[in-house]
Design a protein around this motif. Structure first.
Motif, short mmCIF file in Angstrom:
data_model
loop_
_atom_site.label_atom_id
_atom_site.label_comp_id
_atom_site.label_asym_id
_atom_site.label_seq_id
_atom_site.Cartn_x
_atom_site.Cartn_y
_atom_site.Cartn_z
N MET A 170 0.47 -3.36 -1.53
CA MET A 170 -0.29 -4.46 -0.94
C MET A 170 -0.02 -4.59 0.55
N GLN A 186 0.25 -1.93 -7.54
CA GLN A 186 -0.58 -2.77 -6.66
C GLN A 186 0.29 -3.59 -5.72
N ALA A 187 1.35 -4.19 -6.26
CA ALA A 187 2.23 -5.01 -5.45
C ALA A 187 2.93 -4.19 -4.37
N VAL A 191 0.37 -11.43 -8.79
CA VAL A 191 -0.31 -10.37 -9.55
C VAL A 191 -0.04 -10.68 -11.02
N GLY A 213 0.26 -3.14 -12.10
CA GLY A 213 0.55 -4.30 -11.27
C GLY A 213 1.67 -4.04 -10.29
N VAL A 230 4.99 -10.30 -9.36
CA VAL A 230 4.23 -9.80 -10.51
C VAL A 230 4.66 -10.66 -11.69
N ARG A 266 -1.39 -14.68 0.12
CA ARG A 266 -0.97 -15.10 -1.22
C ARG A 266 0.28 -15.99 -1.15
N ARG A 274 -0.41 -10.04 1.49
CA ARG A 274 0.84 -10.62 1.01
C ARG A 274 1.08 -11.98 1.65
N VAL A 306 5.98 -9.57 -3.15
CA VAL A 306 4.90 -9.91 -4.07
C VAL A 306 5.48 -10.24 -5.44
N ASP A 324 -1.88 -16.87 -7.46
CA ASP A 324 -1.95 -15.86 -6.40
C ASP A 324 -0.91 -14.77 -6.60
#
Length: 454
Positions: free
Chosen positions: A421, A417-418, A401, A414, A386, A429, A426, A384, A399
């Motif tokens: 996820m 969250q990542a 974070v 963040g 960020v 996104r 994932r 992910v 898309d």
């Protein structure tokens, strides 16, 4: 077909049997090979005095025309005006500006030197493509020497709002100089709008419609051309190099821990202090991440002779030691902070091995690290991104974070969250971001700009 002449502050040294380092270098070299052309600029060397006649060499069908700089020119033009006046102001950091009149004089002097050396090399039908903030006066200097060729300019860094720009003594002359190009290219619509407003307020240029200006009986076109990456080439490179010994040792050492990675030049515009403080806050406020998360921050040295950069390095080294001393354990060092430059292949492998890519500049024209990280990921199990909402890349990669780079609580949230996820999200996104990157890849950037310039 007309010849393409690329002009940049620094010209990469061509080497046989060695891959070129950066994606932008590869793209411009490819354009020159396809179209036939010349690359002109500084060779990275210093001389005892000014040299106005460039050295000409040819490599793989590209002609290179390079010249050294005198030490005083390097100090005033490059370290001085370019990097302690234009760079901080264009990145909204007025406190770091250090203006001296001899810096401005050196900036003008080197642009005149470049024009003197380049003019005799040009043919009437050449297309001239000038790059970045070091060379904003160059079109005017060429026009003053009788050059009538089509001349385009691409700004790789942000363009500031007018109320920020006018902090630079002589800012109106910079705008006048930019108005002597035929096409100005910017990374984002915000940058384009900021220039058009500045041109109107500073020198009375009339904006007939978006992208079309009229000034002193000349028409000027502006456009948005976000720099991209070679998606397929980088994806294949990441897939290969994640298996390289250096990367494999890292992955084995991580075990079941998650890797957060950041890769930047050591520069105050990259938000590195806020980033490390946010990682510390992640460990403090999300205790379940302790022992399970490792952050690797690569910060290659840059402009170390400028005091702000040396001071930043000292603060980051102290902060990384504090984080490891506070939260580390016998079998776990939470932060790996490295002042090194790594080969491109190794970096791509590290991206692919990471669960999170952390890209948090407080201001950035584009930031290709963000795009390279997305491109490097395994589509079946992607990491992910960020991303700072103040990076130019955020206009395309929505898309990711997205976070405010000044808000360390938001960055820490963040990151959490990542890391949490689920795989289906994932994948969704990543798929959407890859579609954008393919549409705006490095070849599309070059083709769109040169088509408009013609």
């Amino acid at each position: 077909m007309s010849r393409l002449v690329v002009v940049s502050n620094r010209v990469p040294t061509p080497r046989s049997n060695q891959p070129q380092a950066g994606g932008l270098t590869v793209a411009l070299s490819g354009a020159l090979k396809r179209r036939g052309g010349m690359w002109f600029g500084w060779n990275g060397q210093l001389s005892q005095g000014p040299i106005s006649r460039p050295k000409l060499t040819t490599h793989e069908g590209i002609e290179y025309a390079t010249l050294p700089l005198a030490r005083t020119d390097y100090d005033d033009y490059y370290l001085g005006y370019s990097n302690t006046v234009i760079w901080p102001v264009f990145h909204f950091n007025l406190g770091a500006m250090d203006y001296h009149r001899h810096y401005a004089e050196g900036y003008a002097r080197v642009n005149a030197l470049f024009a003197d050396a380049l003019t005799p090399l040009l043919s009437p039908d050449d297309i001239v493509w000038i790059h970045d903030y070091h060379l904003m006066p160059l079109a005017r200097e060429l026009r003053d020497r009788g050059v009538t060729n089509r001349i385009g300019f691409f700004l790789h860094i942000p363009f500031p709002d007018y109320d920020v720009l006018r902090a630079i003594p002589g800012h109106r002359q910079l705008i006048e100089d930019l108005c002597r190009f035929d096409l100005l290219g910017f990374q984002t619509e915000n940058d384009q709008h900021a220039f058009e407003e500045s041109a109107n307020r500073a020198v009375g240029a009339l904006c007939r419609q978006p992208g079309q200006l009229r000034h002193r009986n000349r028409n000027l076109q502006t456009g948005v051309y976000p720099v991209g990456v070679d998606v397929d080439e980088l994806a294949q490179l990441a897939e290969r190099t994640v298996l390289a010994p250096r990367v494999r040792r890292l992955v084995q050492g991580l075990g079941d821990r998650d890797l957060i990675i950041g890769v930047d030049r050591l520069d105050y515009s990259k938000g590195l202090e806020q980033r490390l403080r946010a990682f510390e806050l992640l460990l403090k406020d999300y205790a379940h991440r302790r022992g399970q998360t490792v952050m690797m921050q690569i910060a290659s040295l840059s402009r170390s002779s400028i005091s702000e950069y040396a001071d930043l390095r000292a603060r980051l080294e102290g902060l990384s030691g504090h984080i490891n001393g506070t939260y580390g354990d016998i079998d776990w060092a939470p932060l790996h902070y490295l002042n090194k430059t790594f080969a491109r292949g190794s970096i791509m492998g590290l991206y692919r091995a990471a669960r999170v890519g952390l890209v948090t500049p407080i201001r950035d024209g584009m930031n290709l690290v963000a795009k390279e990280f997305v491109t490097s990921q395994d589509p079946e199990d992607p990491g992910v991104l960020v991303l700072s909402e103040l990076a130019g890349a955020a206009a395309e990669l929505d898309d990711a974070v997205l976070i405010n780079p000044y808000d360390i609580d938001a960055i820490a949230a963040g990151l959490n969250q990542a890391l949490a996820m689920p795989r289906p999200e994932r994948q969704r996104r990543h798929t959407r971001m890859m579609a954008v990157l393919r549409e705006n890849d490095i070849n599309a950037w070059e083709e769109r700009f040169l088509t408009d310039l013609r």
